[in-house]
Design a protein around this motif. Sequence first.
Motif, PDB file in Angstrom:
ATOM      1  N   THR A1056     -24.652  -5.792  -4.129  1.00 55.11           N
ATOM      2  CA  THR A1056     -23.658  -5.273  -2.844  1.00 55.11           C
ATOM      3  C   THR A1056     -23.297  -4.253  -3.176  1.00 55.11           C
ATOM      4  O   THR A1056     -23.561  -3.342  -2.587  1.00 55.11           O
ATOM      5  N   LYS A1057     -22.307  -4.302  -3.920  1.00 58.86           N
ATOM      6  CA  LYS A1057     -22.091  -2.070  -4.240  1.00 58.86           C
ATOM      7  C   LYS A1057     -23.200  -1.223  -4.400  1.00 58.86           C
ATOM      8  O   LYS A1057     -23.455  -0.428  -3.691  1.00 58.86           O
ATOM      9  N   PHE A1058     -24.816  -1.442  -4.439  1.00 56.36           N
ATOM     10  CA  PHE A1058     -26.456  -1.180  -4.509  1.00 56.36           C
ATOM     11  C   PHE A1058     -26.340  -0.650  -3.141  1.00 56.36           C
ATOM     12  O   PHE A1058     -26.079   0.112  -2.802  1.00 56.36           O
ATOM     13  N   CYS A1059     -26.658  -1.811  -2.584  1.00 59.84           N
ATOM     14  CA  CYS A1059     -26.598  -1.684  -1.298  1.00 59.84           C
ATOM     15  C   CYS A1059     -25.771  -0.192  -0.230  1.00 59.84           C
ATOM     16  O   CYS A1059     -25.933   0.643   0.601  1.00 59.84           O
ATOM     17  N   ALA A1060     -24.449  -1.396  -0.593  1.00 59.31           N
ATOM     18  CA  ALA A1060     -22.874  -0.271   0.686  1.00 59.31           C
ATOM     19  C   ALA A1060     -23.437   1.527   0.054  1.00 59.31           C
ATOM     20  O   ALA A1060     -23.108   2.615   0.938  1.00 59.31           O
ATOM     21  N   ALA A1061     -23.440   1.828  -1.587  1.00 57.91           N
ATOM     22  CA  ALA A1061     -23.602   2.741  -1.921  1.00 57.91           C
ATOM     23  C   ALA A1061     -24.433   3.839  -1.347  1.00 57.91           C
ATOM     24  O   ALA A1061     -24.842   5.481  -0.964  1.00 57.91           O
ATOM     25  N   LEU A1062     -26.078   3.076  -1.662  1.00 56.17           N
ATOM     26  CA  LEU A1062     -27.449   3.571  -0.181  1.00 56.17           C
ATOM     27  C   LEU A1062     -26.730   3.676   1.367  1.00 56.17           C
ATOM     28  O   LEU A1062     -27.158   4.839   1.722  1.00 56.17           O
ATOM     29  N   LEU A1063     -26.187   2.587   1.992  1.00 60.75           N
ATOM     30  CA  LEU A1063     -26.333   2.607   3.323  1.00 60.75           C
ATOM     31  C   LEU A1063     -25.245   4.115   3.491  1.00 60.75           C
ATOM     32  O   LEU A1063     -25.259   4.200   4.889  1.00 60.75           O
ATOM     33  N   ASN A1064     -24.357   4.607   2.950  1.00 59.41           N
ATOM     34  CA  ASN A1064     -23.008   5.037   3.196  1.00 59.41           C
ATOM     35  C   ASN A1064     -23.486   7.004   2.508  1.00 59.41           C
ATOM     36  O   ASN A1064     -22.598   7.465   3.433  1.00 59.41           O
ATOM     37  N   HIS A1065     -24.523   6.373   1.799  1.00 57.22           N
ATOM     38  CA  HIS A1065     -25.286   7.750   1.407  1.00 57.22           C
ATOM     39  C   HIS A1065     -25.659   8.804   3.053  1.00 57.22           C
ATOM     40  O   HIS A1065     -25.762   8.474   3.872  1.00 57.22           O
ATOM     41  N   PRO A1066     -25.596  10.046   3.028  1.00 52.71           N
ATOM     42  CA  PRO A1066     -25.978  10.657   3.819  1.00 52.71           C
ATOM     43  C   PRO A1066     -27.481  10.883   4.067  1.00 52.71           C
ATOM     44  O   PRO A1066     -28.375  11.360   5.090  1.00 52.71           O
ATOM     45  N   ASP A1067     -28.293  10.571   2.741  1.00 53.47           N
ATOM     46  CA  ASP A1067     -29.612  11.097   2.501  1.00 53.47           C
ATOM     47  C   ASP A1067     -30.923   9.876   3.177  1.00 53.47           C
ATOM     48  O   ASP A1067     -30.633   8.581   2.837  1.00 53.47           O
ATOM     49  N   ALA A1068     -31.288  10.353   4.728  1.00 56.77           N
ATOM     50  CA  ALA A1068     -31.843   8.579   4.970  1.00 56.77           C
ATOM     51  C   ALA A1068     -32.661   8.054   4.576  1.00 56.77           C
ATOM     52  O   ALA A1068     -32.251   6.805   4.824  1.00 56.77           O
ATOM     53  N   GLU A1069     -33.759   9.114   3.424  1.00 63.66           N
ATOM     54  CA  GLU A1069     -34.214   7.863   2.587  1.00 63.66           C
ATOM     55  C   GLU A1069     -33.487   6.866   2.420  1.00 63.66           C
ATOM     56  O   GLU A1069     -34.362   6.417   1.288  1.00 63.66           O
ATOM     57  N   LEU A1070     -32.741   7.387   1.468  1.00 65.22           N
ATOM     58  CA  LEU A1070     -32.051   6.399   0.575  1.00 65.22           C
ATOM     59  C   LEU A1070     -30.978   5.589   1.845  1.00 65.22           C
ATOM     60  O   LEU A1070     -30.747   3.967   1.654  1.00 65.22           O
ATOM     61  N   GLN A1071     -30.715   6.061   2.509  1.00 64.75           N
ATOM     62  CA  GLN A1071     -30.265   4.750   4.165  1.00 64.75           C
ATOM     63  C   GLN A1071     -31.003   3.291   4.203  1.00 64.75           C
ATOM     64  O   GLN A1071     -30.821   1.902   4.034  1.00 64.75           O
ATOM     65  N   ALA A1072     -32.481   3.909   3.895  1.00 64.35           N
ATOM     66  CA  ALA A1072     -34.153   3.088   5.070  1.00 64.35           C
ATOM     67  C   ALA A1072     -33.562   1.816   3.680  1.00 64.35           C
ATOM     68  O   ALA A1072     -35.079   0.840   4.260  1.00 64.35           O
ATOM     69  N   ILE A1073     -33.346   2.354   2.317  1.00 59.04           N
ATOM     70  CA  ILE A1073     -33.859   0.976   1.234  1.00 59.04           C
ATOM     71  C   ILE A1073     -33.300  -0.138   1.826  1.00 59.04           C
ATOM     72  O   ILE A1073     -33.986  -0.879   1.510  1.00 59.04           O
ATOM     73  N   PRO A1074     -32.120  -0.722   1.470  1.00 54.87           N
ATOM     74  CA  PRO A1074     -32.128  -1.686   2.038  1.00 54.87           C
ATOM     75  C   PRO A1074     -32.323  -2.255   3.155  1.00 54.87           C
ATOM     76  O   PRO A1074     -32.576  -3.593   3.273  1.00 54.87           O
ATOM     77  N   GLN A1075     -32.485  -1.716   4.200  1.00 59.71           N
ATOM     78  CA  GLN A1075     -33.221  -2.284   5.275  1.00 59.71           C
ATOM     79  C   GLN A1075     -34.627  -2.327   5.638  1.00 59.71           C
ATOM     80  O   GLN A1075     -34.916  -3.750   5.904  1.00 59.71           O
ATOM     81  N   THR A1076     -35.288  -2.008   4.090  1.00 56.61           N
ATOM     82  CA  THR A1076     -36.406  -1.806   3.850  1.00 56.61           C
ATOM     83  C   THR A1076     -35.996  -3.414   3.412  1.00 56.61           C
ATOM     84  O   THR A1076     -37.762  -4.552   3.396  1.00 56.61           O
ATOM     85  N   ILE A1077     -35.503  -3.954   2.351  1.00 51.04           N
ATOM     86  CA  ILE A1077     -35.654  -4.854   1.823  1.00 51.04           C
ATOM     87  C   ILE A1077     -35.381  -6.324   2.744  1.00 51.04           C
ATOM     88  O   ILE A1077     -35.861  -6.851   2.467  1.00 51.04           O
TER      89      ILE A1077
END
Length: 1936
Positions: A1056-1077
């Motif tokens: 949960t912490k991992f996904c929250a950090a990715l989704l709130n990061h300004p980098d679009a590539e990192l934001q896309a990781i949880p959506q892909t999962i």
Amino acid sequence: MGAEREARACAAFYGQLGIAQPVLSCLRCLRQFAGSTAKRCKDKHLEEALLLSRVLSEGLRVLGEAEARPLLRCVLAFQMEATGSSSSFQKLEQIVTQLAVGKEALLAQEVGALLAGLAPQGEVLSPGDLQSVCMFMEESSLGRQHWRQNLAPLLQRLATTLRWVLQSQPAPGGTWDYLVIKACLQLFQVLPKDVAPLVWSTAGKSETLQSLLGLLLEVAWGKAPNKDTRLLAGTALSMLVNTAPQPKHGASAMLALFQLSDRAGAGELKFGELAVEAPPVLEPDGLEKLVLTRGLLTCCRMDVLSCQLESFTHKACLLLDVVFPTVCALTKEQKDCHYYCFQACALWLQRLRESLPAVWHLTGTRILAQDTELLRQLTRLVWDNAETPVEGVSEFIHSSFRLLLEIYHLECQHFQDQERPLYQQMLQRVVSMPWQIKAKYVPLCAIVPYVGSQQVLDTYADLPQHLLSCLSTNHLCPAATEVYKALVRQQCAEWQDGQRGAESALAERWALCWLPLLSQALRSPLPILQSNAANHLLAWTLRQLPATQAPLAARFSGQDTASLRAWVSLLKAQKSVAGALPLRGEALERLSRCLGAREEGIRLAALGLLCCSPSTNRPLSGTEVRLLREFLPLNLNCDSSSFRQLLQAAVRKALVRLRDSSLAQLRGKVPRGTEPGEGAGQLAQAVGFVEWLLQLSIASLSPGSNYQRKKTALLLLAAVLETCTDTWSPERKKGQPPRTMATLLSYARQSGCWDFFSQPNLLALLSCLQDSTNEIRDLASELLVCYFPATFPEPIALALFQLAQDALHSPRVQEAEAGAVLMKTILQKSDSGTMKSLALEAEAALTLPNRGLCFAQHLLHVLQAQYAAACQDLLQAAATAPMHGPIAALRRCLLQVPEVAASMRAAELAQSWQELLTRLVTTARDITSFLLGALQSQQGPGTDERAAAPSFADMGNAIGSLIMLGKGRRQEEEEEDSVLLSEEHSLILTCCWVSVKEIGLLLGGLAELLLDPALPAGSGSLLPLPTLQTATRVFQEILLRCRHWGAVEGCSMGFTKFCAALLNHPDAELQAIPQTILEQGLETLSGPRSSSITRRAAGFPMLFLCIVSGEAPAQGRPLLTRCVQMLLALATTALPQDWDQTLDLPQVCALHVLQTLVRGAGLGGALLRHATPMVDLALRGLGSPCWAMRNAAIQLFSALTSRLLGQQRSRGEGCLAEGVSLQAFLGQHPQLGAVLLGELGAAAGPVPGGPHLRPALHAVLTLLAQLQPGTDGPGSPSACFLGPLLALAESPIYAVRAMAAKALVPVVPPPWRRGLLLRLARQLPAAPGRVRSHNAVHGRLLQMRALLASAPGTSGLSTEALRPVALQLEARGWLLTPAQRCPLVRAAFLQILALLPASFSPSFAQSIRAAIGTELGSLPPGGKLGCTKLQVPLPARKIMAVAFLAASPGVECGEPPHSRGHTPHSRLSIGRRILVFLQVGSAILHQTMAHFTCSEAARLADGERIGAVCSLLRQPNPDVQLAVLSWVIAGEGGTCKELEKALGLTLLENLGSVLRERRDREFLRLYLEALLHLYRDPSSWSQEASHKLQGSSAVCLEMLLHMVEAERPGPDLLFQALCAASLLLAHRVGAKDGPLVERWCAALEECSRSASSEVLRLAAAWSLQTAGADVVRRTLRAACPSLVPVALRLINVGIHLLQDEEREVRHEASGFASLLRLDRGKSLPDSCVFVQDNVGLLGLLQLLLAEFGEHPETFDSLLQHLPVLNLRGIVEELEANKAASLYKEDEPNVFAEPAVLARQLLPVLLQLLEKAPAGSPLHASALRWLSAMGPSILRDLQYCEHCWSQEAAARWAMKALACAKLHVAVAVLLVRAQLAAQVLRVLGDSAAAVPGLGCSTQELEQELELVQGLLAQHGLAPTLSQGDVPREPGPPTKAA
């Protein structure tokens, strides 16, 4: 770093000038400000800089502009970097203004140059630039002046920036667009006169502003994704309207905006002279109306809101005719913006209140007249939403109620209207609501000032009782408190009309109204009710009416426990109000009793009374200090967590008082409350008390102490260090030490006290670091890090490091976690010198300049070495190197050490950290794949990650193979099967699951730490994309292939912490990781599979929950919406015709995932938007032909019910202490109401072909039954449910009829209840021939019973109101007679009659009694429990057939066949004669009749009825007897003492025969339990009771003791038998009863052993209290001297039970000690306050010393409590340092503390020896003991000297610190040695000949002193002075 550069240049410039010193000091403060992170530190440095600037100002005036410019420029640079904090910016503004006195033009020039350089013309402003624009515009006059002069460029830059931001679509969590709009808003607000011509003037029209207006509209219409940004845009538009020179122009522009939103964005907007194209609506979510409405109501000018709109035909204004309809529409929409909608509603009422004169002037009439649509809509709006569960909305509804009533009152006054019916309507509605609904109390508070207190109390007669109920319910307590305060304030205002100085009269009038309520609450045994009343009502009442203290004190003058509890609460409140309270005489004596009372609440209240004071510098009196010294040692081992926290808080208050009063003394001030000449003594007393408390805390940290004592000691030590050291903690907002603390520390240390950081104290805390519990370890580590010196001594650090290394290799999870805490603490308490000494790995040693990196590399190397060992032999590695230890240490060192986090952000270490973290993540991946593969018999990184999680059988086989491989055996060699897991099996499982869990927590924490958007750019590069993708695969592998819930749960937290950090990061590539999962998970869920997923992998649903929980709530949660929609679509797909039962269906998986999402705590109300389709899905799933689908649907519906209704706050069906009314529930979920109603209608309506089962019906009824009644009218949505529920009374299924009756209660508002009861009563058949359906009759009776029994006291139905219902029931009295053949119907009818006992005529009451007597008198005697014996023998098959046919849907239970139209030759004709005897429910009928008889006897207290109840006990029918016994045990007869007395005598009279017959164990258990219940109070035993037992008492006692000794009938019956024997024994102890007493005592000894079950130990304690005190008292009075040995054994049992690990057992045993203490102390004879366990234990020891000291058995019995431990064996085991096994044998009693008890016994034993005369038998006993134990004591002392004198002891010294057995053995040895020395001293020459001793008293004492000193150096023998030993609180001395 511009400010730092300017500071360096400034320092260089002023270095040679005369003002260099103050300039440099000021610059130093500014640099410290910039370098601080805590706000308190920043403020502190700015305050210092401001003081220096005042000094500098004088020097700068004489200098020229060139000399002043560098300093001004430097301060402005710091100000530019402080734009993120308004308070810091303001302070810097003051500084720069102070420095520029006389040089204002220069400052303006510098500010202009600074702001002009923010961005060149046409360029985009960065977020930092925008922050500067906003702050200088808001807080700086020179900034506003600059922007006024450069308005056009600023508008251009803002428009350019906003356009670019909207086009580039920045990160969802970014604030760029928000800051642009904030700048626009502040510009319009601050410079309205400058902006106005650009909008409203044709000549001044600005194209730039027109463009900016269009962009703001785009944001408001949804171009910006953030809801807060859109709302701010609405506020900015309203602020632009405020610039209109004429109100009508602004109103027209705003009207155009509202009309534009209605046109869905089509056309052109004319805004003043500006014209813009309406932007397209991207998503028509309706939020644009809320944006405009909220912005308008927030800041629009009043004249714009209330001016007449020209485009309307009538006199209209924005406020009434445009905004209010929009507000009403918004509150009805079900969107995720309820908070803002109801905020707009409250704002609208507030603006209406402010503009009332203007609105009246415009309309000329009342706007809230009685029949107006506006008033109707407003009242409906606030009432319909009064119970909304959305956080924050209730506050807006509360303010709306108050504003509505205020507006109504002002209108009535203005138009002089005396008729005010709104008040009465609201009051009646409030009264009719159930007390559980919180929403009723706020309107009640609002009404009180308008109708008066007396009218409220007269109309709402149940209010006091309801307030009591609310005070005992936490979430209702604040509301009840406000009602009480409102009424009392109103009463005081009414009573004081023209009466000055009548305070005593006010108190008397208050007492008439409120004293019973407050007295009942304060005397209540419910802790929550008592504390809430004391905290919220009592203190406030004393402040308002001080004279109420007298009636309250008079009410609490009794000596019982309840009176003491209330009295001490009163004193505490009185002290908080008055400030001081003298303690002397009777008050002091009562307070001492309170401090030793058994109830924790009383003790805490008394402690609070001692410690609290309104003034912190008021010193503690000598009495208070003495009582604290007595109290604290006795309360260290309390096992209540809340008690420990409150104890710490109270002691902290006392320490603050001691510290502050001492500081005042040292400053020469006399603190308040100090007597002349007492100053020096009070100072010494304060220092001495703190030193005593420090030593007490340290001594209690011994590993030989239990968890409770250690936790309390750590909390007290934390309070001491926090209060009495000069450690300044920036993160703490409160509790910082005073600046003059060093003075007090110096004074204390000169006195030889307050050496807080000494070696023994350090060693004591280090022993806690090795504790087996997280709480002890973490708290000890926190104290060491926060308060102790920065580095450990090097020898200690080296020994600790070696200990930590060993612990990290332990298979025990607790030891490995202790090793992790040790590693973290060593890292925080070491410097570079220590690091060089530690045995770190060679690679780690290369990075010594950074400790964190060095440590992390070392731990990673250890982890990799353990992984390599596991790859070779997993079984061996699991036992010696299980990997979870280093992973936990890495997690703590990387994530919980601030210095490590700071070093990760250092640029020079970035490369090293990146390499280390990459290796760490790769190693974690390899370990995860290896461990999960090992459980699948697939090992290594190449394992198939898509494979499903193995089953338990697969894992067992894989682990078995690993064990065989590890033991060197072949696969074919099979061991003998065992039910239990072997230790090897558990070792591998523990290694796998705990390691996997720790990996998940570590990776999630790293992402949270290093991907924080607030960190500087570049920090995220420490976890590059490939590393994050590797971590993602690790999480997927764990969650998809892991079965262990603990591992899944731990990994889920990290993911949960991992996904929250990715989704709130300004980098679009990192934001896309949880959506892909998420997409991959949905694809896996819906695709075909060859194995099971959900059933075999607990982590699969958690994968979805973690991803959607990581979304930011402000972004609308698009992933959650997509996930739920996809799952709903998948779950509703039709099932295949031929599914495989061994595989999970995708539909079932979807339901399980939905259930997990609903239960997820992080999603909160976000899922409520999808509640209706999910409920519909669950209800349809209940009817699925697939069992797995039905099972999943049940779980989903249960989760949805909990989410929709909120958390249940109390236990017990039907007695919820909270609730949502059906009306509010349907208002919150209107579509859901249609779903539920549809299911009810389908079930209740006629169905072709006869009745059918409705699987979802019971679920719907269960949901409705959990709601509360509302106050809605006939036309409300909830009224639609009434018809279907009434129709369900005819259901052929009993459970449906019963649940439909419960569901009917919330549908019927209390005002309707009487009418519906009357209607149901009339529908009952008036004669036997009119029965059409027994089911319908039964169902209506159940519904009547539910309506009558629901929420007693809230229906408002009096006896007279129910009289018509009673008349209808009297006319149908045949339903109770045998003419009604169904026993269940008869029982239900009688249960209704029992609810209306006072409403019937005497003749009907007599007929009821006659019918019951006839029925119960004709019962057959035999039979088994619960049914009547068959009188006609039948084959079993025929009986089963009859029962089956009778229970089938087409046949009514208990109904004769011919009544349904069957002929005698129908299929049931074979059972017609049988049904006369075999009737389902006959036992229930008889039990109901028995209960009714008992209740009537208790109600009327009539002798004849009491006799009838006693005759029922003599009846041979077991059902009736059991019914009476269960009624007695339930305590329903407690109000009638005559009935209890008669029943008790009857039970005693028949006890002998019952014991002889023994017909049934359950009956005997209930019989004895009822007997014990009736004689629970010793005063209830009478001479008559003894007379009843005369002759049979000994026989009964003999049989009971035989049952206890020989039969062993089971723990429950054994409990009752032993207690009953004790009850009989208590009233016949005599000299001739010695054998019985000895047998009873032996039984107590057997049951009190630690190995016995809790039930038996509790029986022993209860028995000891019941009869033990009488036995001991008889020996004290010399009545039975032969019983002295038995008395000593009983006291011994009491000492043992007072140390039991179960609190209830200890409390019962303390009753025994209390009774003995009461008798001996000759205290008040009418009551006994039971003492606390430790007080009771000391009391028993003092009793032995005072009364039994001359008996030789006393000395021997006390010595039994000193355990004999093999000290040499314990030490040798430590030296051997064997590998730890996975399991550790638990102690039989983890609460007992042999070392503490030994220290308590020592003074008693010493005094026994001193008091005994020469040649007494006690001396002989002492000599025998010395002969037996003396040589071993001397040998052990010499062995200790030998061991701890060697250097070799250093190898295991650290481990010895935490060895509980060693500490206990050492403590007991020292006690034995002191006792032996005393025996030698007392016996003299007679002891010299003891063989093997060979030493004198002096030599033994010298050896003891030497050993004690050695042990103390190694932290093994903490010593307390004699004054620190706990002692029993004695009577107050005269000095006190």
